[in-house]
Every structure is written in structure tokens, then in C-alpha cells.
Write an enzyme that holds these catalytic residues in place. Structure first.
Site, PDB file in Angstrom:
ATOM      1  N   TYR A 115       3.788  -3.737  17.982  1.00 35.98           N
ATOM      2  CA  TYR A 115       4.533  -4.515  16.977  1.00 35.98           C
ATOM      3  C   TYR A 115       4.723  -5.949  17.472  1.00 35.98           C
ATOM      4  CZ  TYR A 115       8.171  -5.733  13.596  1.00 35.98           C
ATOM      5  OH  TYR A 115       8.906  -6.344  12.604  1.00 35.98           O
ATOM      6  N   ASN A 158       0.844  -1.210   0.000  1.00 29.90           N
ATOM      7  CA  ASN A 158       0.000   0.000   0.000  1.00 29.90           C
ATOM      8  C   ASN A 158       0.877   1.256   0.000  1.00 29.90           C
ATOM      9  OD1 ASN A 158       0.966   0.163   2.578  1.00 29.90           O
ATOM     10  ND2 ASN A 158      -1.022   0.466   3.569  1.00 29.90           N
ATOM     11  N   LYS A 172       2.936  -9.457  15.958  1.00 31.25           N
ATOM     12  CA  LYS A 172       3.720 -10.542  15.350  1.00 31.25           C
ATOM     13  C   LYS A 172       3.545 -11.848  16.130  1.00 31.25           C
ATOM     14  CE  LYS A 172       5.861  -8.472  11.873  1.00 31.25           C
ATOM     15  NZ  LYS A 172       5.687  -8.887  10.472  1.00 31.25           N
ATOM     16  N   ASP A 217      -3.942  -2.516   0.373  1.00 21.01           N
ATOM     17  CA  ASP A 217      -3.709  -2.618   1.816  1.00 21.01           C
ATOM     18  C   ASP A 217      -4.174  -4.003   2.270  1.00 21.01           C
ATOM     19  OD1 ASP A 217      -3.965  -2.580   4.567  1.00 21.01           O
ATOM     20  OD2 ASP A 217      -4.773  -0.548   4.655  1.00 21.01           O
ATOM     21  N   VAL A 218      -3.244  -4.818   2.755  1.00 17.16           N
ATOM     22  CA  VAL A 218      -3.563  -6.229   3.051  1.00 17.16           C
ATOM     23  C   VAL A 218      -4.466  -6.413   4.260  1.00 17.16           C
ATOM     24  CG1 VAL A 218      -1.506  -7.213   1.969  1.00 17.16           C
ATOM     25  CG2 VAL A 218      -1.420  -6.547   4.384  1.00 17.16           C
ATOM     26  N   LYS A 258      -4.814 -20.386   1.841  1.00 16.20           N
ATOM     27  CA  LYS A 258      -5.725 -21.547   1.984  1.00 16.20           C
ATOM     28  C   LYS A 258      -6.569 -21.697   0.726  1.00 16.20           C
ATOM     29  CE  LYS A 258      -9.769 -22.585   4.804  1.00 16.20           C
ATOM     30  NZ  LYS A 258     -10.744 -21.540   4.470  1.00 16.20           N
ATOM     31  N   LYS A 285      -2.943  -3.772  12.948  1.00 15.06           N
ATOM     32  CA  LYS A 285      -3.841  -4.302  11.921  1.00 15.06           C
ATOM     33  C   LYS A 285      -3.085  -5.119  10.872  1.00 15.06           C
ATOM     34  CE  LYS A 285      -7.224  -1.735  10.268  1.00 15.06           C
ATOM     35  NZ  LYS A 285      -7.898  -0.521   9.731  1.00 15.06           N
ATOM     36  N   LEU A 306       5.220 -10.142   3.999  1.00 17.23           N
ATOM     37  CA  LEU A 306       6.242  -9.245   4.572  1.00 17.23           C
ATOM     38  C   LEU A 306       5.685  -7.879   4.928  1.00 17.23           C
ATOM     39  CD1 LEU A 306       8.087 -11.361   2.843  1.00 17.23           C
ATOM     40  CD2 LEU A 306       9.841  -9.680   3.396  1.00 17.23           C
TER      41      LEU A 306
END
Ligand code: UDP
Length: 318
Positions: free
Chosen positions: A145, A32, A149, A56-57, A105, A91, A73
Site C-alpha cells: 500500500y 470495479n 501510494k 477496473d482502473v 492529460k 496495481k 480515489l
């Protein structure tokens, strides 16, 4: 393979695009451009085996056609970025990982998560093996962060166990090289920029905290080996050579011929920037050596010289 790389216009993502293309694969980079830059992949534009999708994933992902692998990534990995954009950080780690796993999947393909040494927090075990569960403050400024993760790793393992998705988890330690953002606030671009401008290097605190720096080409090799392996549990990828930030500053000044030395910045004036700053960090890469037959080959001075040469073209001449 036909591979999707989220964060493909970022520092590590764009190097992965390059390497996979050299190896003969087809690459779709998704980004993004919030911290990534189109400049990092501009040289790939127009190739038949490369495509870029601006997206934007954290939102539903649509990619037409088959995929053999999704490499997730996309992230805001610099402390400066994640302190400025804490909610986007959470997010992309949480929702973005869910969306990209859902895509893997759906496509019936392999998935690799770019996780981080930050899952170990401010570690009480040194060096850090994968079996260490970490020491993270969930409500501190870095928690956005670290916890995203940690959630992402849990999500990857859930998709692996429940949906049988072939997942891989790379715990990436400090990585550096060309294409890092000059202003991303991390120690490598900060020090190299300051040195090239003839300024004193800003050492936060007493500079006795340690980090271990991996050159990006080594890291990319490790990521690809992990992707192609059958290792579903997390694997540390990083360079085990450990330096104090003071030592690191001396090396940068020596390699650039900077005479301005360093200045120590009191932690109290840095507010959130250094809260929970890990005091030590060094990967135990025994697992990567044994299972992936991988270890870094580029020493710090050699990698820094390549990085400095690249930064010289971007820092205004003195
Ligand atoms: N650091 C520093 N001066 C700078 C930037 C960073 O002394 O100008 C220190 C920082 O406090 C940390 C280490 O360098 O101890 C590495 O910081 P970085 O932001 O690169 O990433 P981190 O490893 O903390 O995620």
C-alpha cells in the site's frame, strides 16, 4: 464541472459524489466494486447529472466527452484488504494512477490523487508535516500500500513537471463516517460493530499506538478546496486531535453504552496484521490551514455519534 471520481462507489468516493452534485457539478463515478458498494450510490441512480461506469482502473480507461477533473480515489485502503489483495493494491496505486493521469492529460483537465498518511510509514517525526519523507519498510506487508501510494505521488509529480498536468496530492489521514464497510477491519467499524453487539473491543497490542480521526464531511471539504487550489505539492488532510487506541475504545464504549469493555490481543497472534503498525500518527495541517483555509470542524464525539447512528441500522439488533 464535469468530474470523474474513481472509487466513486467507495466510502469517501461516494461522499465526494454527493457533495459535488450538491454543488451543481456533473459526476461520473467509476468503480470495479471490489471493495466499494453500489449501495453507496444507489440513491443517485437515474439523475441526469450522474453516471456510473463499472470498470477496473488498472485497465485502459475510456470516458466519452470532456472532463474538468479526475479524482483518483480507487484504492484498497484498509490493512485487511491490502494484506488479502496485495497485488491488486499495488496495481491500483501504480497502474491505476498511470491510467487516470493519462486520461487527465488527454482531456486537458485537473487531476487529484488520494494519497495517504501511510507515505510516512511508522513515522520518526511527530506530528507529520508534508516535508517529512517518511519511514517505510518497502518489503513489509504494508509496503504494498505504502509504496504504491509513494509511486503514485511520484507519478503525479512527473505528469505535473513533464506534461504540465495540473495535479493535486491529498495525503489523507484516518477518516471515518457512515458508509464505511462494517467488515473492512479498520478500528472504527470494528469497534463500533463490536460495541453495538455488546462485545469487548479488540485492542491490538497495548493500545498505546495513536491515531487522529477525521470525520468524512470535513475530509470531503478539504479535498474539494485542494482541487480548486493551485497547490501542486502534497497537502495533509486530517484531524490533528490525537488519541491512543485505548482512549478511542473508551470513547466508543461510553457513546454506545457498551459494558463489555475491551480485550487486548497479543500482537504475536495477529501475524502480518500489525507488522509495521505505525506507533503514532497525527497530521500537521499547518499547510492546509494556510493555503486552503481549511481545518476540520466536526469533533470526535459528534462524528462518532453520527457514525454510530448509521451503523445501528446495519448491525443486527442484540
Ligand atoms: N486496531 C485495533 N483493533 C482493531 C482494529 C485496529 O486495536 O480491531 C488498531 C490497529 O492496530 C492500529 C489502529 O487501530 O494501530 C488503526 O488501525 P486501522 O486498521 O483502522 O488503520 P491504520 O491507521 O493502521 O491504517
Amino acid at each position: 464541472m464535469r468530474v470523474l471520481i474513481t472509487g466513486g462507489a467507495g466510502f469517501i468516493g461516494s461522499h465526494l459524489c454527493d457533495r459535488l452534485l450538491v454543488d451543481g457539478h456533473t459526476v461520473i463515478a467509476m468503480d470495479n466494486l471490489s471493495t466499494g458498494s453500489i449501495d453507496n450510490i444507489a440513491h443517485l441512480a437515474g439523475r441526469d447529472d450522474f453516471a456510473f461506469i463499472k470498470h477496473d482502473v488498472t485497465n485502459y480507461i475510456y470516458v466519452p466527452g470532456p472532463l474538468d477533473a479526475v479524482l483518483h480515489l480507487a484504492s484498497l485502503p484498509s490493512p485487511v484488504d491490502y494484506l488479502e489483495k496485495p497485488i491488486q493494491t499495488l496495481k491500483v496505486g501504480a497502474l491505476g494512477t498511470h491510467k487516470t493521469l493519462g486520461l487527465a492529460k488527454e482531456k486537458g483537465c485537473r487531476f487529484l490523487l488520494a494519497s495517504t498518511s501511510e507515505v510516512y510509514g511508522d513515522p520518526q517525526v511527530h506530528p507529520q508535516p508534508e516535508s517529512y519523507w517518511g519511514h517505510v519498510n518497502p518489503v513489509g506487508p504494508r509496503g504494498v500500500y505504502d509504496e504504491s501510494k509513494r509511486f503514485a505521488e511520484a507519478m503525479a509529480m512527473a505528469y505535473h513537471r513533464y506534461h504540465r498536468v495540473e495535479t493535486r496530492i491529498a495525503r489523507i489521514f484516518n477518516t471515518y463516517g457512515p458508509r464505511m464497510r462494517l467488515d473492512d477491519g479498520r478500528v472504527v467499524p470494528n469497534f463500533v460493530r463490536q460495541a453495538l453487539l455488546g462485545q469487548p473491543l479488540t485492542i491490538y497490542g497495548d493500545g498505546l499506538q495513536t491515531r487522529s480521526f477525521c470525520y468524512v464531511s470535513d475530509l470531503v471539504s478539504g479535498v474539494i478546496r485542494l482541487l480548486l487550489s493551485d497547490e501542486a505539492e502534497p497537502v495533509n488532510l486530517g484531524n490533528p486531535e490525537e488519541y491512543t487506541i485505548r482512549e478511542f475504545a473508551e470513547i466508543v464504549n461510553a457513546l454506545t453504552g457498551n459494558q463489555a469493555g475491551a480485550t487486548f490481543i497479543d500482537r504475536s497472534s495477529l501475524s502480518e496484521r500489525v507488522e509495521d503498525d505505525p506507533k503514532v500518527r497525527r497530521p500537521d495541517i499547518g499547510k492546509a490551514r494556510a493555503r486552503l483555509e481549511w481545518e476540520p470542524t466536526v469533533g470526535l464525539r459528534e462524528g462518532l455519534m453520527r457514525t454510530i447512528d448509521h451503523f445501528r441500522t446495519r448491525v443486527p439488533a442484540r
